[in-house]
Write a protein that holds these residues in place. Structure first.
Motif, mmCIF file in Angstrom:
data_model
loop_
_atom_site.group_PDB
_atom_site.id
_atom_site.type_symbol
_atom_site.label_atom_id
_atom_site.label_comp_id
_atom_site.label_asym_id
_atom_site.label_seq_id
_atom_site.Cartn_x
_atom_site.Cartn_y
_atom_site.Cartn_z
ATOM 1 N N ALA A 147 -26.867 -80.687 77.717
ATOM 2 C CA ALA A 147 -27.033 -82.085 76.294
ATOM 3 C C ALA A 147 -25.735 -82.772 76.479
ATOM 4 O O ALA A 147 -25.344 -84.127 75.900
ATOM 5 N N ARG A 148 -24.708 -81.757 75.583
ATOM 6 C CA ARG A 148 -23.609 -82.344 75.588
ATOM 7 C C ARG A 148 -22.723 -82.953 76.631
ATOM 8 O O ARG A 148 -21.919 -83.935 77.014
ATOM 9 N N VAL A 149 -23.130 -82.143 77.650
ATOM 10 C CA VAL A 149 -22.241 -83.399 79.302
ATOM 11 C C VAL A 149 -22.848 -84.812 79.128
ATOM 12 O O VAL A 149 -21.724 -85.275 79.881
ATOM 13 N N LEU A 150 -24.073 -84.505 79.303
ATOM 14 C CA LEU A 150 -24.621 -85.558 78.796
ATOM 15 C C LEU A 150 -24.628 -87.301 78.435
ATOM 16 O O LEU A 150 -24.837 -87.773 78.399
ATOM 17 N N TRP A 151 -24.515 -86.534 76.783
ATOM 18 C CA TRP A 151 -23.951 -86.996 75.351
ATOM 19 C C TRP A 151 -21.646 -87.598 76.395
ATOM 20 O O TRP A 151 -22.210 -89.101 75.938
ATOM 21 N N SER A 152 -21.328 -87.439 76.746
ATOM 22 C CA SER A 152 -20.219 -87.408 76.831
ATOM 23 C C SER A 152 -20.586 -88.421 77.797
ATOM 24 O O SER A 152 -19.604 -89.773 78.176
ATOM 25 N N LEU A 153 -21.590 -87.965 79.093
ATOM 26 C CA LEU A 153 -21.645 -89.332 80.166
ATOM 27 C C LEU A 153 -21.875 -90.670 79.810
ATOM 28 O O LEU A 153 -23.225 -90.923 80.722
ATOM 29 N N ARG A 154 -22.682 -90.699 78.777
ATOM 30 C CA ARG A 154 -23.604 -91.852 78.054
ATOM 31 C C ARG A 154 -23.149 -92.770 78.921
ATOM 32 O O ARG A 154 -23.939 -94.376 78.827
ATOM 33 N N GLU A 155 -22.007 -93.503 78.655
ATOM 34 C CA GLU A 155 -21.656 -94.572 79.194
ATOM 35 C C GLU A 155 -20.891 -94.573 80.750
ATOM 36 O O GLU A 155 -19.755 -95.496 81.536
ATOM 37 N N LEU A 156 -21.092 -93.475 81.635
ATOM 38 C CA LEU A 156 -21.535 -93.590 83.116
ATOM 39 C C LEU A 156 -22.620 -92.959 83.897
ATOM 40 O O LEU A 156 -22.911 -91.999 83.673
ATOM 41 N N PRO A 157 -23.777 -94.129 83.457
ATOM 42 C CA PRO A 157 -24.824 -93.913 83.536
ATOM 43 C C PRO A 157 -25.109 -93.202 85.338
ATOM 44 O O PRO A 157 -26.078 -92.435 85.490
ATOM 45 N N ASP A 158 -24.228 -94.075 86.683
ATOM 46 C CA ASP A 158 -24.318 -93.413 87.286
ATOM 47 C C ASP A 158 -24.651 -92.095 87.726
ATOM 48 O O ASP A 158 -24.995 -90.535 88.286
ATOM 49 N N LEU A 159 -22.816 -90.818 86.347
ATOM 50 C CA LEU A 159 -23.033 -89.490 86.652
ATOM 51 C C LEU A 159 -23.812 -88.850 85.733
ATOM 52 O O LEU A 159 -24.202 -87.851 86.342
ATOM 53 N N ALA A 160 -24.601 -89.550 84.652
ATOM 54 C CA ALA A 160 -25.218 -89.257 84.215
ATOM 55 C C ALA A 160 -26.695 -88.772 84.911
ATOM 56 O O ALA A 160 -27.029 -88.192 85.236
ATOM 57 N N GLU A 161 -26.677 -89.725 86.292
ATOM 58 C CA GLU A 161 -28.166 -89.817 86.525
ATOM 59 C C GLU A 161 -28.181 -88.599 87.739
ATOM 60 O O GLU A 161 -28.703 -87.651 87.234
ATOM 61 N N GLU A 162 -26.655 -88.039 88.405
ATOM 62 C CA GLU A 162 -26.225 -87.391 89.632
ATOM 63 C C GLU A 162 -26.552 -86.034 88.758
ATOM 64 O O GLU A 162 -27.133 -85.106 89.470
ATOM 65 N N PHE A 163 -25.811 -85.539 87.292
ATOM 66 C CA PHE A 163 -26.043 -85.028 86.999
ATOM 67 C C PHE A 163 -27.121 -83.808 86.434
ATOM 68 O O PHE A 163 -27.468 -82.762 86.918
ATOM 69 N N THR A 164 -28.222 -85.002 85.789
ATOM 70 C CA THR A 164 -29.623 -84.941 86.123
ATOM 71 C C THR A 164 -30.064 -84.216 87.082
ATOM 72 O O THR A 164 -31.364 -83.864 87.345
ATOM 73 N N MET A 215 -29.963 -80.944 88.131
ATOM 74 C CA MET A 215 -29.914 -80.365 87.201
ATOM 75 C C MET A 215 -31.804 -79.573 87.497
ATOM 76 O O MET A 215 -32.381 -78.927 87.070
ATOM 77 N N ASP A 216 -31.687 -81.119 87.602
ATOM 78 C CA ASP A 216 -33.691 -80.601 87.876
ATOM 79 C C ASP A 216 -33.664 -79.585 89.184
ATOM 80 O O ASP A 216 -34.785 -79.349 89.097
ATOM 81 N N ALA A 217 -33.065 -79.971 90.193
ATOM 82 C CA ALA A 217 -32.894 -79.367 91.452
ATOM 83 C C ALA A 217 -32.321 -77.862 90.947
ATOM 84 O O ALA A 217 -33.808 -77.785 91.594
ATOM 85 N N GLY A 218 -32.045 -77.366 90.555
ATOM 86 C CA GLY A 218 -31.388 -76.497 89.966
ATOM 87 C C GLY A 218 -32.511 -76.016 89.301
ATOM 88 O O GLY A 218 -32.965 -74.725 90.111
ATOM 89 N N VAL A 219 -32.721 -76.003 88.364
ATOM 90 C CA VAL A 219 -34.381 -75.318 87.235
ATOM 91 C C VAL A 219 -35.248 -75.309 88.609
ATOM 92 O O VAL A 219 -35.720 -73.588 88.598
ATOM 93 N N GLY A 220 -35.581 -76.766 88.999
ATOM 94 C CA GLY A 220 -36.695 -75.993 90.312
ATOM 95 C C GLY A 220 -36.890 -74.946 91.016
ATOM 96 O O GLY A 220 -37.996 -74.300 91.111
ATOM 97 N N LEU A 221 -35.667 -74.605 91.575
ATOM 98 C CA LEU A 221 -35.188 -73.466 92.340
ATOM 99 C C LEU A 221 -36.002 -72.292 91.296
ATOM 100 O O LEU A 221 -36.240 -71.019 92.440
ATOM 101 N N VAL A 222 -34.845 -72.262 90.766
ATOM 102 C CA VAL A 222 -35.618 -70.784 89.439
ATOM 103 C C VAL A 222 -36.855 -71.134 89.121
ATOM 104 O O VAL A 222 -37.965 -69.548 89.769
ATOM 105 N N GLY A 223 -36.977 -71.990 89.134
ATOM 106 C CA GLY A 223 -38.687 -72.126 88.621
ATOM 107 C C GLY A 223 -39.604 -70.977 90.130
ATOM 108 O O GLY A 223 -40.562 -70.142 90.572
ATOM 109 N N ARG A 224 -39.326 -71.931 91.454
ATOM 110 C CA ARG A 224 -40.244 -71.752 92.298
ATOM 111 C C ARG A 224 -39.857 -70.073 92.661
ATOM 112 O O ARG A 224 -41.158 -68.785 93.048
ATOM 113 N N CYS A 225 -38.912 -69.485 91.860
ATOM 114 C CA CYS A 225 -38.576 -68.023 92.496
ATOM 115 C C CYS A 225 -39.451 -66.943 91.285
ATOM 116 O O CYS A 225 -39.996 -65.700 91.793
#
Length: 230
Positions: free
Chosen positions: A194-211, A214-224
């Motif tokens: 959340a802190r990273v995303l807040w710091s990237l709020r003026e950099l939408p491309d980077l924020a989207e890539e980070f999100t 994060m989405d993909a990594g959490v999905g991998l854990v969920g599958r396990c």
């Protein structure tokens, strides 16, 4: 603490999202994997509502907003899937395996918690900060209090949904698998994200890539977490 104006113990928003969860629960079979998580999350939401009503949060408005934004992210996914849409990667395993007979209720519950904490919580913090025009640090106390409620309920959930002693001896790999996931670590990671995303709020491309990462990594854990036990 966020400067959010007059503080009142109004639980309207939290009550509304709890009602939506009950409505979905009535539509699903009790054994449905998403329904298992939904019942768990309903208990969390009700507990947060009681805490807000009892003045258990330092900033009631921030707590209301965070609780509602957090729940709405899960409910938006439920509605998306019901309309034929494809869920985010973090939620995909739970929706894909929701009817698998060899996945235990505790696995469904933890997979849902993993998706919601690991992905949605960070985004809900950012949503809340945008709504209240404050930085994440201003709502850290509310974030921590929600985490304490989740931690207490996780212990109860593990006790209620964990297979009995005889089965545990047979299913030792499952016990080991479920013991590797930690709500506390997931919550700490969500706060950092959340802190990273807040710091990237003026950099939408980077924020989207980070999100997306994060989405993909959490999905991998969920599958396990949803590995069939036999």
């Amino acid at each position: 603490m966020a400067q959010t104006g007059q503080i009142t113990a109004d639980t309207t928003h939290v009550t509304a999202v709890a009602a939506r969860m009950r409505a979905w629960d009535a539509r699903w079979p009790q054994t449905d994997g998403v329904a298992v998580f939904n019942r768990v999350y309903l208990r969390v939401t009700e507990e947060i509502g009681r805490e807000i009503g009892a003045g258990g949060f330092p900033d009631v408005i921030a707590a209301q907003t965070l609780g509602a934004r957090f729940a709405e992210r899960y409910l938006d996914v439920v509605e998306l899937v019901a309309e034929g849409g494809r869920p985010p990667a973090c939620w995909r395993p739970l929706f894909q395996y929701r009817g698998h007979r060899d996945v235990r209720p505790l696995q469904f519950a933890l997979a849902g918690i993993n998706a919601h904490i690991g992905h949605d919580l960070a985004l809900a913090v950012v949503d809340t900060c945008r709504s209240l025009d404050c930085a994440p640090r201003s709502i850290e106390d509310e974030f921590d209090r929600v985490g304490e409620i989740l931690g207490t309920l996780e212990e109860r959930i593990r006790e209620e949904l964990m297979p009995g002693p005889d089965l545990l001896q047979v299913a030792d790999p499952l016990t080991h698998l479920l013991g590797t996931w930690s709500l506390e670590r997931a919550r700490d990671a969500a706060w950092s994200a959340a802190r990273v995303l807040w710091s990237l709020r003026e950099l939408p491309d980077l924020a989207e890539e980070f999100t997306e990462r994060m989405d993909a990594g959490v999905g991998l854990v969920g599958r396990c977490l949803l590995t069939p036990w036999r």
